[in-house]
Design an enzyme around this catalytic site. Structure first.
Site, mmCIF file in Angstrom:
data_model
loop_
_atom_site.group_PDB
_atom_site.id
_atom_site.type_symbol
_atom_site.label_atom_id
_atom_site.label_comp_id
_atom_site.label_asym_id
_atom_site.label_seq_id
_atom_site.Cartn_x
_atom_site.Cartn_y
_atom_site.Cartn_z
ATOM 1 N N ALA A 165 0.803 -1.241 0.000
ATOM 2 C CA ALA A 165 0.000 0.000 0.000
ATOM 3 C C ALA A 165 0.827 1.278 0.000
ATOM 4 C CB ALA A 165 -0.978 0.029 1.165
ATOM 5 N N ALA A 166 2.137 1.174 -0.165
ATOM 6 C CA ALA A 166 2.941 2.408 -0.216
ATOM 7 C C ALA A 166 2.532 3.271 -1.408
ATOM 8 C CB ALA A 166 4.426 2.065 -0.285
ATOM 9 N N GLY A 167 2.364 2.633 -2.571
ATOM 10 C CA GLY A 167 1.944 3.386 -3.750
ATOM 11 C C GLY A 167 0.556 3.975 -3.597
ATOM 12 N N ASP A 168 -0.353 3.208 -3.002
ATOM 13 C CA ASP A 168 -1.708 3.708 -2.770
ATOM 14 C C ASP A 168 -1.703 4.887 -1.795
ATOM 15 O OD1 ASP A 168 -2.743 1.693 -4.417
ATOM 16 O OD2 ASP A 168 -2.904 0.295 -2.740
#
Length: 309
Positions: free
Chosen positions: A248-251
């Site tokens: 979820a880093a990109g999200d």
């Protein structure tokens, strides 16, 4: 702050921790398995709301024990859930393996996400007052295309995170205000192997040339690269942290960036805010459980300013 709308996937993430990823045919032991609400759409919605935005989610869950848990997780994090539909069958879920370096492998089962239709969207969405709609590639592609067309007709910005990566028809590029992607996704869409700022610029130029107004390419530890149709560019370096789980880093980056833009921040300031949010997220396990609040992001930026100063 103007309203943000996220239309996309809602999943339960089943996360197993391992020392190293298994080889083909190899059986290994996990040090533990946990359940985290996730899905790229839901994660981005939580990230926008946690970063201070007024955000609503349109999506679908199944008639299984996960469905109510997934909706409650979003509601607890101040995401509007009135347009989350219940569909026959199971909710979406992802099987995620995380190694000691915080890297992950993901196997996705779409479940109810695959049943979200354009008619569902038309019945649920009021476009008035929406700053931008955030889309990903974890619902049917025909539904995504329908949303892009409907948002364009309503004069609403379309921000697409093409993950999982797939080809985009040429006629859609001019309808996208912003494409936000990582190196792998940029490679699939442009054919340019992206591994640094120079190659990211080449990929961004390719996309701008096809009609999209703004392009952001995230580069992991190298930060991110931005370009718009006017030729303006920005490079924002990553913050140095010790990763625990990159899920979820990109999200988190996308949601925080959207919230910052909706709040009126300039591009470079919004990118820096989003980069800080992503850095914080990788220091924590899970998807939605790892996403920081606006106050946490601001405090982190202050601390990093002191260190860099």
């Amino acid at each position: 702050m103007q309203k943000l709308l996220v239309i996309g996937s809602i999943n339960m993430d089943v996360v197993s921790s391992v020392s190293q990823f298994p080889l083909p045919g190899e059986t290994i032991h996990s040090s533990g398995t946990m359940f985290f609400p996730g899905g790229k759409g839901a994660n981005q919605a939580v990230a926008t709301a946690r970063a201070g935005a007024d955000c609503a989610m349109v999506g679908a869950v199944g008639l299984d024990p996960f469905g109510d848990t997934l909706v409650a997780s979003l509601e607890d994090r101040q995401v509007g859930v009135k347009s989350i539909l219940s569909k026959e069958g199971t909710s979406g879920f992802a099987i995620i393996t995380v190694n000691e370096e915080g890297e992950n492998n993901i196997v996705l089962s779409e479940g109810a996400n695959g049943k979200l239709t354009g008619d569902d969207v038309d019945a649920e969405v009021q476009w008035d007052g929406v700053y931008a709609v955030l889309l990903q590639n974890e619902i049917p592609w025909q539904t995504t295309q329908h949303v892009i067309s409907a948002a364009g007709t309503a004069g609403v910005r379309v921000w697409l995170n093409p993950a999982p990566a797939r080809d985009i028809p040429q006629e859609l590029f001019p309808q996208l205000d912003t494409l936000i992607m990582n190196e792998t996704e940029a490679n699939v869409i442009t054919g340019v192997k992206v591994d640094d700022v120079i190659s990211a610029e080449a990929a961004a130029e390719h996309i701008i040339g096809r009609g999209t107004s703004n392009v952001i390419i995230t580069l992991g530890e190298q930060g991110c690269f931005y370009m718009n149709k006017l030729g303006e560019r920005a490079i924002v370096p990553a913050f140095r942290v010790k990763p625990v789980d990159t899920t979820a880093a990109g999200d988190t980056f996308i949601g925080a960036y959207a919230a910052a833009c909706a709040d009126g921040l300039g591009t470079t300031e919004a990118l820096t805010f989003a980069t800080a949010a992503a850095a914080l997220s990788v220091t924590r396990p899970g998807a939605q459980t790892s996403i920081p609040s606006k106050e946490e992001i601001q405090a982190f930026l202050v601390s990093q300013s002191v260190k860099r100063g």
